[in-house]
Design a protein around this motif. Structure first.
Motif, PDB file in Angstrom:
ATOM      1  N   VAL A  22      -6.946 -10.164   9.179  1.00  0.00           N
ATOM      2  CA  VAL A  22      -7.501 -10.341   7.641  1.00  0.00           C
ATOM      3  C   VAL A  22      -9.017  -9.896   8.116  1.00  0.00           C
ATOM      4  CG1 VAL A  22      -8.673 -11.579   5.736  1.00  0.00           C
ATOM      5  CG2 VAL A  22      -6.466 -12.240   6.664  1.00  0.00           C
ATOM      6  N   THR A  23      -9.895  -8.879   6.990  1.00  0.00           N
ATOM      7  CA  THR A  23     -10.681  -8.575   7.308  1.00  0.00           C
ATOM      8  C   THR A  23     -11.690  -8.764   6.162  1.00  0.00           C
ATOM      9  OG1 THR A  23     -10.111  -7.158   8.728  1.00  0.00           O
ATOM     10  CG2 THR A  23     -12.724  -6.009   7.670  1.00  0.00           C
ATOM     11  N   LEU A  24     -12.657  -9.207   5.896  1.00  0.00           N
ATOM     12  CA  LEU A  24     -13.320  -8.930   4.764  1.00  0.00           C
ATOM     13  C   LEU A  24     -14.722  -9.318   5.035  1.00  0.00           C
ATOM     14  CD1 LEU A  24     -11.846 -12.757   3.126  1.00  0.00           C
ATOM     15  CD2 LEU A  24     -11.830  -9.764   2.732  1.00  0.00           C
ATOM     16  N   ASP A  25     -15.772  -8.522   3.745  1.00  0.00           N
ATOM     17  CA  ASP A  25     -17.142  -8.408   4.014  1.00  0.00           C
ATOM     18  C   ASP A  25     -17.876  -9.053   2.624  1.00  0.00           C
ATOM     19  OD1 ASP A  25     -20.176  -7.706   4.458  1.00  0.00           O
ATOM     20  OD2 ASP A  25     -19.221  -5.625   5.631  1.00  0.00           O
ATOM     21  N   VAL A  26     -18.187 -10.146   2.718  1.00  0.00           N
ATOM     22  CA  VAL A  26     -18.562 -10.812   1.979  1.00  0.00           C
ATOM     23  C   VAL A  26     -20.184 -11.135   1.855  1.00  0.00           C
ATOM     24  CG1 VAL A  26     -18.470 -12.465  -0.114  1.00  0.00           C
ATOM     25  CG2 VAL A  26     -16.448 -11.696   1.670  1.00  0.00           C
ATOM     26  N   GLY A  27     -21.164 -10.556   0.569  1.00  0.00           N
ATOM     27  CA  GLY A  27     -22.872 -11.088   0.322  1.00  0.00           C
ATOM     28  C   GLY A  27     -22.135 -11.785  -0.880  1.00  0.00           C
ATOM     29  N   ASN A  28     -23.743 -12.081  -1.060  1.00  0.00           N
ATOM     30  CA  ASN A  28     -23.893 -13.113  -2.625  1.00  0.00           C
ATOM     31  C   ASN A  28     -23.007 -13.234  -3.864  1.00  0.00           C
ATOM     32  OD1 ASN A  28     -26.257 -14.136  -0.892  1.00  0.00           O
ATOM     33  ND2 ASN A  28     -26.889 -12.985  -1.898  1.00  0.00           N
ATOM     34  N   GLY A  29     -22.685 -13.980  -3.662  1.00  0.00           N
ATOM     35  CA  GLY A  29     -22.025 -13.020  -5.248  1.00  0.00           C
ATOM     36  C   GLY A  29     -20.441 -14.573  -4.989  1.00  0.00           C
ATOM     37  N   VAL A  30     -20.295 -14.757  -6.477  1.00  0.00           N
ATOM     38  CA  VAL A  30     -18.748 -15.258  -6.694  1.00  0.00           C
ATOM     39  C   VAL A  30     -16.990 -14.190  -5.711  1.00  0.00           C
ATOM     40  CG1 VAL A  30     -17.084 -17.039  -7.791  1.00  0.00           C
ATOM     41  CG2 VAL A  30     -19.677 -16.585  -8.104  1.00  0.00           C
ATOM     42  N   LEU A  31     -16.941 -14.763  -4.851  1.00  0.00           N
ATOM     43  CA  LEU A  31     -15.146 -14.657  -4.336  1.00  0.00           C
ATOM     44  C   LEU A  31     -14.120 -15.010  -4.885  1.00  0.00           C
ATOM     45  CD1 LEU A  31     -13.975 -12.138  -3.188  1.00  0.00           C
ATOM     46  CD2 LEU A  31     -13.766 -13.824  -1.188  1.00  0.00           C
ATOM     47  N   GLY A  32     -12.926 -14.574  -5.703  1.00  0.00           N
ATOM     48  CA  GLY A  32     -12.314 -15.830  -6.230  1.00  0.00           C
ATOM     49  C   GLY A  32     -11.026 -15.593  -5.184  1.00  0.00           C
ATOM     50  N   LEU A  33     -10.098 -16.523  -5.178  1.00  0.00           N
ATOM     51  CA  LEU A  33      -9.166 -16.179  -3.702  1.00  0.00           C
ATOM     52  C   LEU A  33      -8.025 -16.442  -4.333  1.00  0.00           C
ATOM     53  CD1 LEU A  33      -8.736 -15.461  -0.193  1.00  0.00           C
ATOM     54  CD2 LEU A  33      -8.945 -17.682  -0.160  1.00  0.00           C
ATOM     55  N   LEU A  34      -6.668 -16.025  -5.295  1.00  0.00           N
ATOM     56  CA  LEU A  34      -5.525 -16.003  -5.267  1.00  0.00           C
ATOM     57  C   LEU A  34      -4.731 -15.878  -4.332  1.00  0.00           C
ATOM     58  CD1 LEU A  34      -6.229 -14.130  -8.980  1.00  0.00           C
ATOM     59  CD2 LEU A  34      -6.046 -17.083  -8.654  1.00  0.00           C
TER      60      LEU A  34
END
Length: 287
Positions: A22-34
């Motif tokens: 799994v590769t992810l790059d997440v900054g500020n804000g809301v990430l929804g995970l389904l």
């Protein structure tokens, strides 16, 4: 500052690989995970919350390496976590429980800690029951209480596993508003089965299936992927992959519409169901 950077992260339990590169790059804000049950969502959140370590790959949270013990402690001081399963010490009031978590988070100034406990209880609407024993609270109140403890200390990274589970519609709307406000200057990851929650306040959605990322982007793009594959009729059609009767008596269907079908605008849920179904068939075809 980037909240989350995962690079080729894998995690297995026995012979079963739960997360697969799994590769992810997440900054500020809301990430929804389904993702469907067993997709790896809870395991991914446990890795992000530093509760579980990755078997392979790199995990950076708030600019720190989660593998390093000292860095991990620093991450936890700036992290809020709502697990899927909730457990409470016996005999505590709502205030005492959140205060206890504050002590565990090394908030040593009693007056400042109590001010913070009152702040987070007010944020989730539990001020009036602060002195009530936890065992006397409703299921929805207990859910809000576990969210309150996650907000202690104004964390920069919030990991929420099914935060709206057990809440009534009004409480869910209030929580959505709270999360949206928090996400203006921090990173929030929300795992949920409620596609309407994702559509309502998540500008980005990630879909996990069989431990891999199958979609990462704007929820509207996921909904648009179902364009031309959602229709309504009086009876179920043979080409429908899924169909259900709606409140007005019609049948909403997704899949391969017949000629002349009455197509309707797809929702996020339609796109998600089609994606997961396509992924499942692709996996079976390779086995």
């Amino acid at each position: 500052m980037t909240g989350i950077q995962l690079t080729e992260v894998s995690k297995s339990y026995g012979r079963r690989r739960v997360l697969d590169r799994v590769t992810l790059d997440v900054g500020n804000g809301v990430l929804g995970l389904l993702g469907p049950n067993g997709a790896g969502k809870t395991t991914l959140l446990r890795v992000l919350a530093t509760v579980a370590g990755a078997d392979a790959g790199r995990v950076e949270l708030l600019g720190r390496d989660a593998r390093d013990p000292l860095e991990r402690v620093a991450i936890r001081h700036r992290l809020g976590y709502v697990p899927q399963e909730i457990g409470f010490p016996r005999g505590f009031t709502a205030f005492e429980y959140v205060d206890y978590v504050g002590i565990l988070k090394e908030m040593t100034d009693r007056r400042a800690r109590h001010d913070e406990v009152r702040r987070v209880l007010e944020a989730v609407g539990l001020t009036t029951v602060a002195r009530r024993r936890v065992w006397r609270l409703s299921g929805g109140m207990k859910r809000r209480l576990i969210i309150a403890q996650a907000l202690l200390g104004d964390p920069r990274l919030l990991i929420l596993d099914e935060p709206t589970d057990g809440l009534d519609p009004e409480q869910r709307l209030r929580l959505r508003d709270t999360i949206s406000a928090l996400a203006e200057d921090r990173c929030v990851v929300v795992s949920t089965h409620q596609t309407e929650d994702v559509a309502a306040f998540c500008p980005r959605v990630v879909v996990l299936h069989e431990g891999s990322v199958r979609f990462d982007g704007d929820p509207r793009l996921l909904a648009a992927a179902a364009t031309g594959r959602v229709w309504r009729s009086d009876q179920r059609d043979p080409g429908a992959r899924l169909a259900w009767r709606t409140g007005d008596g019609g049948v909403r269907q997704i899949g391969s519409p017949p000629a002349g079908a009455t197509l309707v605008e797809p929702s996020l849920e339609d796109g998600y169901l089609l994606l997961v179904g396509d992924c499942a068939r692709a996996v079976k075809a390779t086995r």
